[in-house]
Design an enzyme around this catalytic site. Structure first.
Site, short mmCIF file in Angstrom:
data_model
loop_
_atom_site.label_atom_id
_atom_site.label_comp_id
_atom_site.label_asym_id
_atom_site.label_seq_id
_atom_site.Cartn_x
_atom_site.Cartn_y
_atom_site.Cartn_z
N LYS A 11 40.73 61.61 101.14
CA LYS A 11 42.11 62.54 101.21
C LYS A 11 42.85 62.14 100.12
O LYS A 11 42.80 60.97 99.28
CB LYS A 11 42.58 62.07 102.52
CG LYS A 11 41.63 62.52 103.69
CD LYS A 11 42.62 62.45 105.07
CE LYS A 11 41.71 62.83 106.42
NZ LYS A 11 42.32 62.70 107.47
N TYR A 51 41.72 73.00 109.08
CA TYR A 51 42.30 72.30 110.35
C TYR A 51 42.48 73.23 111.26
O TYR A 51 43.42 72.71 112.31
CB TYR A 51 43.45 71.25 109.96
CG TYR A 51 43.11 70.06 109.27
CD1 TYR A 51 42.07 69.04 109.86
CD2 TYR A 51 42.96 69.83 107.82
CE1 TYR A 51 41.47 68.03 109.36
CE2 TYR A 51 42.69 68.34 107.31
CZ TYR A 51 41.81 67.57 108.19
OH TYR A 51 41.44 66.42 107.47
N ARG A 87 31.10 58.15 111.47
CA ARG A 87 32.35 58.05 112.15
C ARG A 87 32.56 56.48 112.47
O ARG A 87 33.47 55.77 112.37
CB ARG A 87 32.30 58.75 113.44
CG ARG A 87 32.61 60.30 112.86
CD ARG A 87 33.59 61.22 113.63
NE ARG A 87 34.43 60.69 114.19
CZ ARG A 87 35.97 61.42 114.05
NH1 ARG A 87 35.75 62.44 113.28
NH2 ARG A 87 36.76 60.90 114.99
N THR A 93 40.82 56.84 114.10
CA THR A 93 41.84 57.91 113.61
C THR A 93 43.11 57.01 112.82
O THR A 93 43.44 57.15 111.70
CB THR A 93 42.18 58.94 114.39
OG1 THR A 93 41.30 59.63 114.79
CG2 THR A 93 43.11 59.99 113.51
N ASN A 114 45.12 58.52 106.57
CA ASN A 114 43.98 57.51 106.90
C ASN A 114 42.84 57.60 106.00
O ASN A 114 41.61 57.34 106.40
CB ASN A 114 43.67 57.80 108.57
CG ASN A 114 43.27 59.11 108.66
OD1 ASN A 114 43.14 60.10 107.65
ND2 ASN A 114 42.90 59.37 110.11
N HIS A 117 38.19 61.64 105.90
CA HIS A 117 37.73 62.57 106.87
C HIS A 117 36.31 62.58 107.41
O HIS A 117 35.50 62.30 106.51
CB HIS A 117 38.13 63.98 106.64
CG HIS A 117 37.30 65.01 107.60
ND1 HIS A 117 38.16 65.30 108.72
CD2 HIS A 117 36.21 65.80 107.53
CE1 HIS A 117 37.38 66.38 109.33
NE2 HIS A 117 36.27 66.41 108.69
N GLU A 128 32.06 72.74 108.15
CA GLU A 128 33.05 72.32 107.17
C GLU A 128 32.09 72.21 105.87
O GLU A 128 32.95 72.32 104.69
CB GLU A 128 33.51 70.90 107.50
CG GLU A 128 34.44 71.00 108.73
CD GLU A 128 34.75 69.46 109.32
OE1 GLU A 128 35.29 69.47 110.51
OE2 GLU A 128 34.15 68.53 109.07
#
Ligand code: UDP
Ligand code: MG
Length: 139
Positions: A11, A51, A87, A93, A114, A117, A128
């Site tokens: 990000k 999103y 993940r 998150t 954070n 993604h 995505e």
């Protein structure tokens, strides 16, 4: 449904603070292979669309603002059980809730900024990945 790919974004916070190289190194050391990678600066409209699922959430306007605030790296990653394993690698998150040693614990700033993604399901990984890449760009 194939479960060997996930989609990730480094990000704008993490790219802007010079942490992209360290994060990619962690991803590779964890056994993920990069199947596609590019840098782009999302427009507001692209961030809104990416999103879309969060449109009704209170944090949506700030999330869209943040994700279109600067360039990011978008990636497709390969690994067995890629979605779940990635993940686990990035953590929760909110970086303060992410387990020690996870990417978000080490590079995230707050629940919005954070660092990375990661897709939440194989179906969303495909959606995505194809949002940003054409089939011939995914190796
Ligand atoms: N987010 C935020 N505020 C919140 C929760 C989430 O700004 O209270 C942002 C954060 O950047 C997060 C993204 O919205 O990564 C998508 O939220 P989601 O619940 O899907 O979390 P993720 O799947 O990224 O862990
Ligand atoms: Mg999510």
């Amino acid at each position: 449904m194939s479960n060997d790919i996930t989609f990730s974004i480094i990000k704008p916070d993490a790219l802007g603070s010079g942490n992209a190289g360290s994060i990619i190194s962690r991803i590779n050391k964890a056994g993920f292979r990069i199947a596609a990678l590019k840098m782009l600066h999302m427009t507001r409209a692209q961030a809104e669309s990416f999103y879309e699922v969060h449109r009704e959430r209170s944090f949506y306007p700030e999330l869209v603002e943040f994700m279109s605030s600067g360039p990011a790296l978008v990636m497709v990653l390969r690994h067995p059980d890629a979605v779940e394993e990635f993940r686990r690698l990035i953590g929760a998150t909110d970086p303060v809730r992410a387990l020690p040693g996870t990417i978000r614990a080490d590079f995230g700033t707050n629940v919005r900024m954070n660092a990375v993604h990661g897709s939440d399901s194989p179906e969303n990984a495909l959606r995505e990945a194809s949002f940003f890449f054409s089939a011939i760009e995914i190796f």
